[in-house]
Write a protein that holds these residues in place. Sequence first.
Motif, PDB file in Angstrom:
ATOM      1  N   ARG A  89     -13.907   6.386   4.516  1.00 53.26           N
ATOM      2  CA  ARG A  89     -15.232   5.801   4.667  1.00 53.26           C
ATOM      3  C   ARG A  89     -15.899   6.353   5.926  1.00 53.26           C
ATOM      4  N   GLY A  90     -17.218   6.395   5.904  1.00 55.12           N
ATOM      5  CA  GLY A  90     -17.942   6.855   7.085  1.00 55.12           C
ATOM      6  C   GLY A  90     -18.077   8.363   7.104  1.00 55.12           C
ATOM      7  N   ILE A  91     -18.691   8.880   8.154  1.00 57.12           N
ATOM      8  CA  ILE A  91     -18.993  10.306   8.239  1.00 57.12           C
ATOM      9  C   ILE A  91     -17.921  11.079   9.003  1.00 57.12           C
ATOM     10  N   GLU A  92     -17.005  10.355   9.684  1.00 53.46           N
ATOM     11  CA  GLU A  92     -16.015  11.049  10.498  1.00 53.46           C
ATOM     12  C   GLU A  92     -14.857  11.518   9.630  1.00 53.46           C
ATOM     13  N   ASP A 122      -6.460  -1.223   8.286  1.00 55.83           N
ATOM     14  CA  ASP A 122      -7.555  -1.382   7.335  1.00 55.83           C
ATOM     15  C   ASP A 122      -7.401  -0.515   6.094  1.00 55.83           C
ATOM     16  N   THR A 123      -6.459   0.420   6.092  1.00 52.87           N
ATOM     17  CA  THR A 123      -6.212   1.248   4.920  1.00 52.87           C
ATOM     18  C   THR A 123      -4.817   1.843   5.022  1.00 52.87           C
ATOM     19  N   ASP A 124      -4.297   2.365   3.925  1.00 52.86           N
ATOM     20  CA  ASP A 124      -3.008   3.059   3.957  1.00 52.86           C
ATOM     21  C   ASP A 124      -3.209   4.458   4.534  1.00 52.86           C
ATOM     22  N   ARG A 125      -2.105   5.047   5.045  1.00 51.43           N
ATOM     23  CA  ARG A 125      -2.220   6.303   5.784  1.00 51.43           C
ATOM     24  C   ARG A 125      -1.348   7.398   5.178  1.00 51.43           C
ATOM     25  N   ARG A 174      -2.465   1.551  13.125  1.00 53.88           N
ATOM     26  CA  ARG A 174      -1.526   2.249  12.229  1.00 53.88           C
ATOM     27  C   ARG A 174      -0.165   2.467  12.891  1.00 53.88           C
ATOM     28  N   VAL A 175      -0.170   2.732  14.208  1.00 52.67           N
ATOM     29  CA  VAL A 175       1.118   2.902  14.888  1.00 52.67           C
ATOM     30  C   VAL A 175       1.841   1.567  14.990  1.00 52.67           C
TER      31      VAL A 175
END
Length: 598
Positions: A305-308, A331-334, A378-379
């Motif tokens: 999501r987003g532009i990055e 907020d999401t899986d990695r 995430r860490v």
Amino acid sequence: MREQVRQIFEETIARCVAEGLLPPAVEGVSFAVETPRNPAHGDFAVNAAMVLAKPAGRPPREIAQVLKDNLVDREGLLAAVELAGPGFLNVRIDPAWFFRALREVEEKGATYGHCDAGKGQRVMVEFVSANPTGPMHVGHGRGAVTGDAIARLLDATGWDVTREYYVNDAGGQVVALARSVFVRARELWTQSHPDAGLEPIPLGEDDYKGDYVIDVARTVLERFPPEEREAIVRGPFEQVRERIMPVAVQVVLDTMIKPDLQTFGIHFDNWFSEKTLHESGAIEKAIGELTARGFIEERVLPPPRGIERDPDADEQGRPQLVFLSHRFGDDTDRAIKKADGSYTYFAADVAYHWDKLQRGFDRLINVWGADHGGYVPRVRAAIQALGKPAEALDVVLVQMVNLLKNGQPVKMGKRSGNFITIRWLLDEVGADAVRVFFLMRRGDAMLDFDVDLAKAQSKDNPVFYVQYGHARCASILRKAVEEGLPRPTFDAERLRHLTMPEELDLAKRILAFPELVKGAAEALEPHRIVFFIQETTAAFQSYYEKGKRQGEKVISEDREKTLARLFLIACMKQVFANALALLGVSAPDRMEREAEED
């Protein structure tokens, strides 16, 4: 002293229960002993009556009166106890106790303010960890100073501290460094061997273009045996890359990063190579551990999501190995392994933190740049998935620094390529000034660094003012020696001569120092030490000036009062020295403006 007050009220509650004045249900209930914001309300405020009201089934003010009427103060510590508000008990300590408690400063000396709160638990502080591809910039310097000060605080509060630098010597950035060095080495070789017939190779878009790369290339060539140098510069690059890469990384560490850290007075117990994670199979083992625990799946991740752009994302929409980090609050899986078989950056982070835990550390602290804030969830998720609590990892985020000179932003340097090096700043203002400026704000707050102000020898300069208190104390004690007075030592009876309200205030500030250090260590906030020094220096200077105005100079004809005041000042000097040591800042006995100040 706070704990002594707590003990008085614990014994008072026990007595009230034993005598039937309060029910047994109130025993063991915890209560707070806090310092009121308004000094007029006393030295401590105790909320025991408030928290005992429910188990006792009685109004708080009624319980407060019972406690006040039955105080167990065996040593006469309390001068007065007043009932306030809905049931607070405001406590005033006998001033004589504050002065008697100064004996501890004399006894402990350089360790005054230290404690064993950490109980010898092992903690790793990982900080700086700048990519070994060039000089450290000013942002790295702020992270270095912050991490070092945190480590010093933890050392002082009983933790077994290991300082570690994570060397990012694997991945695209060191390949780009090696290629940049290769290009510059060919240029240097052509200059010294014009008949070599080497065609120039242009630097690529992602290569490092700062002039420093020329110096690195020169040193890299020198580290190869003479008979091998021509083969290195002839290449092709793909064939010599693996030979150049480790040498180039080591040259950057040896000639740029380590010398700058040494100027700061910063040392590391361990330099951990990211490359070893790949070579030892640690990444595969970490992924295997997560797989065995049921937290790895193979699937296509949706676009971010987003532009990055996510550097770990597979933009081709192919299946990847995915860590189910959303189960632990992310907020999401990695992605952890791409469809082409290569590992993501995050995979190395997981393996590195698992390695830390495998080494037996009870707590991990990372000092990262603020741009890494998104990596924290995430860490932490990975640490939880590997069987440790999220609280095992603390991350301190450090914001960038805006450098100002002559009121204008400092221009970027050609030597560095596209940033201001910490070496330039150290040469301009010195290590002490850099440390104080970097630590005078919370790490997550933006910082304006005024280079001209940092060099000024005036009280407007925070650095001068932070060191001034110690130098002023040293000056007074030096003058006392010149006048033939003995070294001030603790004498309870003599300290009764300290009757000025400012003297009591200074004693309280000295005695608050251990609690301040403990709190700063717990919060990982070294800026609290800077605030303490600034506020205490201001209070001390106010006392000193008032004494001169009112004919109450430190050194007077009243020998007993003089020796009492000199002892108080000796305690102040020790606390200033101890506080500066926690910041890694020197404690000078003389300042350049000392004659003017006198």
